[in-house]
Scaffold this motif. Sequence first.
Motif, mmCIF file in Angstrom:
data_model
loop_
_atom_site.group_PDB
_atom_site.id
_atom_site.type_symbol
_atom_site.label_atom_id
_atom_site.label_comp_id
_atom_site.label_asym_id
_atom_site.label_seq_id
_atom_site.Cartn_x
_atom_site.Cartn_y
_atom_site.Cartn_z
ATOM 1 N N GLY A 232 0.801 -1.232 0.000
ATOM 2 C CA GLY A 232 0.000 0.000 0.000
ATOM 3 C C GLY A 232 0.822 1.266 0.000
ATOM 4 O O GLY A 232 1.036 1.874 1.041
ATOM 5 N N THR A 235 -1.614 6.753 0.164
ATOM 6 C CA THR A 235 -2.742 6.576 1.089
ATOM 7 C C THR A 235 -3.215 5.124 1.112
ATOM 8 O O THR A 235 -4.069 4.772 1.920
ATOM 9 N N GLY A 236 -2.631 4.305 0.240
ATOM 10 C CA GLY A 236 -2.928 2.871 0.238
ATOM 11 C C GLY A 236 -2.557 2.200 1.542
ATOM 12 O O GLY A 236 -2.992 1.084 1.826
ATOM 13 N N TYR A 260 5.405 -0.491 1.855
ATOM 14 C CA TYR A 260 4.856 0.869 1.780
ATOM 15 C C TYR A 260 5.742 1.679 0.831
ATOM 16 O O TYR A 260 6.939 1.392 0.690
ATOM 17 N N CYS A 325 -3.591 -1.999 -1.954
ATOM 18 C CA CYS A 325 -4.490 -0.845 -1.802
ATOM 19 C C CYS A 325 -3.818 0.431 -2.299
ATOM 20 O O CYS A 325 -2.621 0.630 -2.112
ATOM 21 N N GLY A 326 -4.594 1.294 -2.953
ATOM 22 C CA GLY A 326 -4.096 2.598 -3.415
ATOM 23 C C GLY A 326 -4.424 2.822 -4.879
ATOM 24 O O GLY A 326 -5.478 2.417 -5.364
ATOM 25 N N ASP A 327 -3.484 3.442 -5.561
ATOM 26 C CA ASP A 327 -3.698 3.877 -6.944
ATOM 27 C C ASP A 327 -4.001 2.717 -7.903
ATOM 28 O O ASP A 327 -3.215 1.776 -8.036
#
Length: 372
Positions: A232, A235-236, A260, A325-327
């Motif tokens: 992620g 912001t993921g 991250y 998660c994210g873009d």
Amino acid sequence: MIWNKQNPYLAEIISAKLLSGKNSNKEIMHYKISLGDSKIKYNPGDSLGVIPLNNHQLVTDIIIRLGYSPLNIVEGYDKTIFELLESQFEILSPTNRFIAYINENIHHTELNKIIKNQDKTLLSQFKYGKSVLDFLNLDSKFNIDLKIFLSLLKPLQHRAYSISSSLLKYPKEVHLTVSTQRWEKSSQKYGGVCSTFLADNCYQGTRIKVFLIPNRNFRLPVDHDKPIIMIGPGTGIAPFIAFLQERTQLKSHGKNWLFYGAQFRKTDHIYENELIYFQDNKVLDKLDIAFSRDQEKKIYVQDKIYEVKSEFFKWIKEGAYLYVCGDAINMAKDVNSILQKIIQEQLNCSEDKSILYIKNLKKEKRYLLDVY
Ligand SMILES: Cc1cc2nc3c(=O)[nH]c(=O)nc-3n(C[C@H](O)[C@H](O)[C@H](O)COP(=O)(O)OP(=O)(O)OC[C@H]3O[C@@H](n4cnc5c(N)ncnc54)[C@H](O)[C@@H]3O)c2cc1C
Ligand SMILES: NC(=O)c1ccc[n+]([C@@H]2O[C@H](COP(=O)([O-])OP(=O)(O)OC[C@H]3O[C@@H](n4cnc5c(N)ncnc54)[C@H](OP(=O)(O)O)[C@@H]3O)[C@@H](O)[C@H]2O)c1
């Protein structure tokens, strides 16, 4: 009481804190929101819907441009024009039918040509970063009837935010990790509707309309002993803070690995203390961070994954659940490509077989995405 989009809960902001560093290119905020007496129960992986209000300056500027007074009651709506534009319509991003109407009613060489040629790429470039007001101002002589104007706008939408807290750690609270969207064009400043509504108008004590958006397809494994790998960047990272809090509270035995990514260690290492806490408490077994701009050649989460491909694949073979998660536009696709490459290399198999392997991971609900 059932809280939803039509009947949102009026929740109080407990705190709003800047997570990103002072000189960061990003403005990432952490909001703590009270769930008070709502009885809202969420799971890590769920999102919160936030119903924003439009920026007051933009509302005022549009009303002046249309030639009305903010207190004019709009026929058929029983509300002032200010109230309507503040809370009922998307007044930042123009709809295609609004752009088409403007095009039909003004002389603007560039826009007229783009639309005549039906050039979608040029149109999206022309549109990029421009607001409804900018389109009204393409021709200073252009006038539009208020009712027609309103009929060309979309209803104001809620925005979803991944929840970055666990109810087990923070009963009656929900936390969000929000990147404030701000940009400048021809010396004009712009802001995304909801992220700047939160950043510029919401402080301790402010009440905002929210509702839960459950996501049954992005949950921790039911078996708490199962290992998980979380990917992620940006912001993921939000749901993974929730996952790690939940696993800490549950004293789960399953191993946890987080990838991250952020631009610079100095300014963008958000949740650094929380991650140290998870590591010290033996919840976070492995942490790999890709600071993309701390060196000449960019390094992304997928590069970090590739560096440790044998161990990464070992975890998958051991039954690890993989979360991304994210873009959605670039990151999630690039991560998928590296996953496919690793599978091909580790199993010494064809591309088709690696695609099938990924398909099976998805079928077993061990490769889960929450991308936007
Ligand atoms: C399930 C889900 C979970 C999400 N979780 C999170 C999360 O945890 N954290 C988070 O921050 N977001 C998250 N999002 C994204 C979030 O919902 C919003 O899309 C985001 O905050 C932007 O909304 P906004 O209202 O501020 O901007 P909007 O008013 O929607 O404006 C966005 C538009 O502004 C324009 N724009 C934006 N930046 C620029 C620029 N630099 N230059 C020119 N134009 C630009 C683009 O045209 C873009 O379409 C999530 C989305 C989904 C669907
Ligand atoms: N957060 C939001 O509100 C939101 C909503 C919708 C869409 N988006 C879009 O999603 C993207 C990410 O936004 P974000 O705020 O979550 O993260 P971000 O802070 O912009 O990016 C996090 C990290 O991911 C890196 N990155 C860029 N492209 C990547 C790729 N293809 N694969 C892997 N990592 C990559 C970035 O590197 P570099 O910057 O150095 O390239 C950075 O180090 C942006 O393009 C943004 O416009 C964001």
